[in-house]
Design an enzyme around this catalytic site. Sequence first.
Site, short mmCIF file in Angstrom:
data_model
loop_
_atom_site.label_atom_id
_atom_site.label_comp_id
_atom_site.label_asym_id
_atom_site.label_seq_id
_atom_site.Cartn_x
_atom_site.Cartn_y
_atom_site.Cartn_z
N PRO A 140 6.68 -4.45 11.07
CG PRO A 140 8.22 -5.48 12.48
CD PRO A 140 6.81 -5.59 11.99
CB CYS A 141 7.93 -0.67 7.64
SG CYS A 141 8.54 0.51 8.86
N PRO A 142 11.20 -2.22 7.32
CG PRO A 142 12.87 -3.61 8.16
CD PRO A 142 11.50 -3.10 8.47
CG PHE A 173 7.25 -2.31 2.55
CD1 PHE A 173 7.28 -3.00 1.36
CD2 PHE A 173 6.57 -2.86 3.63
CE1 PHE A 173 6.64 -4.22 1.23
CE2 PHE A 173 5.94 -4.08 3.50
CZ PHE A 173 5.96 -4.76 2.30
CG ASN A 196 4.19 -0.70 6.79
OD1 ASN A 196 5.32 -0.39 6.49
ND2 ASN A 196 3.84 -1.93 7.19
#
Length: 401
Positions: free
Chosen positions: A105-107, A109, A145
């Site tokens: 999960p990437c929030p 970045f 990502n």
Amino acid sequence: MTDSSSGLASKTHTYISLFSGAGGLDYGVEIARSSSGIGFRSGLAVENDSNASETLRAAASAGIFSSTFEVLPDARSLGIDDIRHSLKISGNDVEDVALVVGGPPCPSFSTAGKRGAVEDDRGQLVFDFLDVVDKVKPRFFLMENVKGLLSSAVKHRPLDQRGVNAAPLTREEQLGSALRLILRRMEEIGYQVVQGTANSANYGSPQLRHRALFFGSRDSEFPADATIEDLMPRTHHKDPSGEQLGWRTLRDAIKYPPIPDPPEFQRYSEDRRKWFEMIPAGSNWRHLRDNVSVEAAAIAMGGAWNSTGGRVGFYRRLDWDRPSPTLLTSPVQKATGFCHPDELRPLSIQEYARVQEFPDEYPFVGSIAQRYRQIGNAVPISLAKAAGEAILRIMESRDGS
């Protein structure tokens, strides 16, 4: 491993999936094929969202994947004994795993919204992914990502604390420092890495979606100085020439064949419908400003009227003859208004899934909002398939099969 239970491939390599979501990356990897017909099959998936986990289980039970597999809840606490035990359920062992895939999960970045950094707990999930890779030691890994990962910092300094009168950025606060840290970790666990960005539209997706991809090779099998496009030559082009294929469009995705079920969708408020009714296909809030009145646009935008940036997602109506913009996790917010080209509604659940290229029978589980979220978070199937085929080409060329 020989697969006698499915027509997907006569010979398959086992992969495991971490941070699997609803299975977009998994499904794309599973339908990838080498020139001799060899592919991948799942041995294990790991996903902590309960609805996405149920979606994965339902898809496996429905025969959408080439095997049934266990879905575990947490990659962060995953030990080698847990992996070995779960793999036995699908008839595999750790030594059979040729590939580990996943999209942590990437929030933290993301350039959309409040941007964090590696020190954010969510940024640490990238290293949890690599810890599992280190335990399993597969021949290859594939990590995807958000593009923002490539320019993120280990430590984030808020914008209001920067400028000519502020202290110089430390090394950890400099853009790109997170990427350097991640690449160093990949090297420490013994992998050659090819990394960069890819636009899903260049691989047959009817969607403009830029993702960061990391290919890892335990045995240094990638060509020296290879790029993402060396491993994944583009198949579709914005401006094709000769026999090149052009980008696929929203029309290609959802118009034909007709979607069989009645559309399921979240509804706009009456106020939002009123503004969308004034906006033609392919336009956004700027049409109100330029063709209705500045006052109307200001009312429609509310507090966002005085914000900076392009705000292209506000009151956006889609265009049949262009690829879709990047699908987001909700199509009904003011800033994410994915309005149908002809109708006064957002894209339906079924249309969302078509844009991401899931088969119509893919059994998403949960409320309408939860299903939008699962689909919006997924990797476009064509992009995942192209990445899987890139690894299969390397395997085939090295193995002589």
